[in-house]
Write an enzyme that holds these catalytic residues in place. Structure first.
Site, short mmCIF file in Angstrom:
data_model
loop_
_atom_site.label_atom_id
_atom_site.label_comp_id
_atom_site.label_asym_id
_atom_site.label_seq_id
_atom_site.Cartn_x
_atom_site.Cartn_y
_atom_site.Cartn_z
CE LYS A 1 23.31 -9.06 0.06
NZ LYS A 1 22.38 -8.54 -0.95
CG ASP B 1 20.33 -11.34 3.39
OD1 ASP B 1 20.59 -12.03 4.40
OD2 ASP B 1 19.43 -11.63 2.60
#
Length: 216
Positions: A120, A138
């Site tokens: 991420k 996220d």
DNA sequence: CTCCCGATAT
DNA sequence: ATATCAGGAG
């Protein structure tokens, strides 16, 4: 979710948040990497409060290596998860100097080798610092995608990312990513989602379920 | 899967 | 009091 509804989602998000952007303050790729690393399980607002002072005190990887671990821990203590994060920042700085000439490598496969940098974070750095198309998943992107029914409830974050990449045109990946975050942060919130005034309610599986529970 | 963790909203 | 916040590592 079918193509027609997906297009409606993209169009609506564009109307709601035409200029969504990265809300983590940063002046370069190195600062962005540190900011994203710090942002795990913490609000952007809090991260920005801490980095305002942090980025004045520390400019380069050498600056982070030079300071004692305990001092860096105190500098970021208010963020939470501060011991892991402080340790990772020092190890990351060390590795940057040893293997990357002190610079953040503009390559996803290299970024994830850095301590504290996962998929991420690497996606955020690639898209925001190096203008490379990416969709970082996220907590907001995952929640919103699942509520709307873009992907399955039990999908992993990687599966969510792959589904989004398949359903969104590549040139819109980065902007859509930011809009999904804004949508999740300010509208489709974890607690108290604004279903009553949501323009996507008609196509939202979870939203309609929530509205039913409310009236009955 | 658990642990890391302070600050804020509800 | 509890949930949540731009996750990652073991």
């Amino acid at each position: 979710m079918n193509k027609k509804n997906m297009q409606t989602v993209l169009d609506t998000l564009k109307e709601m948040f035409p200029d969504a952007y990265c809300e983590l303050d940063h002046a370069n790729a190195f600062e962005l990497t540190i900011a994203v690393l710090l942002s795990a399980q913490c609000t952007d607002k809090k991260v920005n409060e801490v980095t305002a002072d942090l980025f004045q005190k520390y400019k380069t990887p050498d600056d982070y290596i030079a300071v004692p671990l305990e001092e860096l821990e105190q500098d970021i203590k208010r963020i939470g998860l501060y011991r892991n994060k402080a340790k990772n920042i020092k190890a990351l700085s060390q590795l940057l100097i040893e293997q990357y000439n002190g610079e953040i490598p503009p390559v996803h496969e290299e970024l994830v080798k850095l301590p504290g940098v996962g998929r991420k974070t690497a996606n955020v750095v690639m898209s925001n610092a190096f203008d490379y198309p990416a969709i970082a998943v996220d907590t907001h992107v995952e929640r919103v995608s699942k509520r709307l029914g873009i992907c399955k409830w039990k999908d992993s974050v990687l599966q969510v990312e792959q589904t989004l990449m398949k359903k969104v045109p590549k040139e819109e990946w980065t902007m859509t990513h930011h809009r999904l975050i804004f949508f999740g942060r300010y509208h489709c919130k974890a607690q108290n989602p604004q279903c009553e005034i949501c323009p996507l309610l008609e196509l939202c599986r979870e939203g309609k379920k929530r509205m039913k529970v409310k009236v009955s």
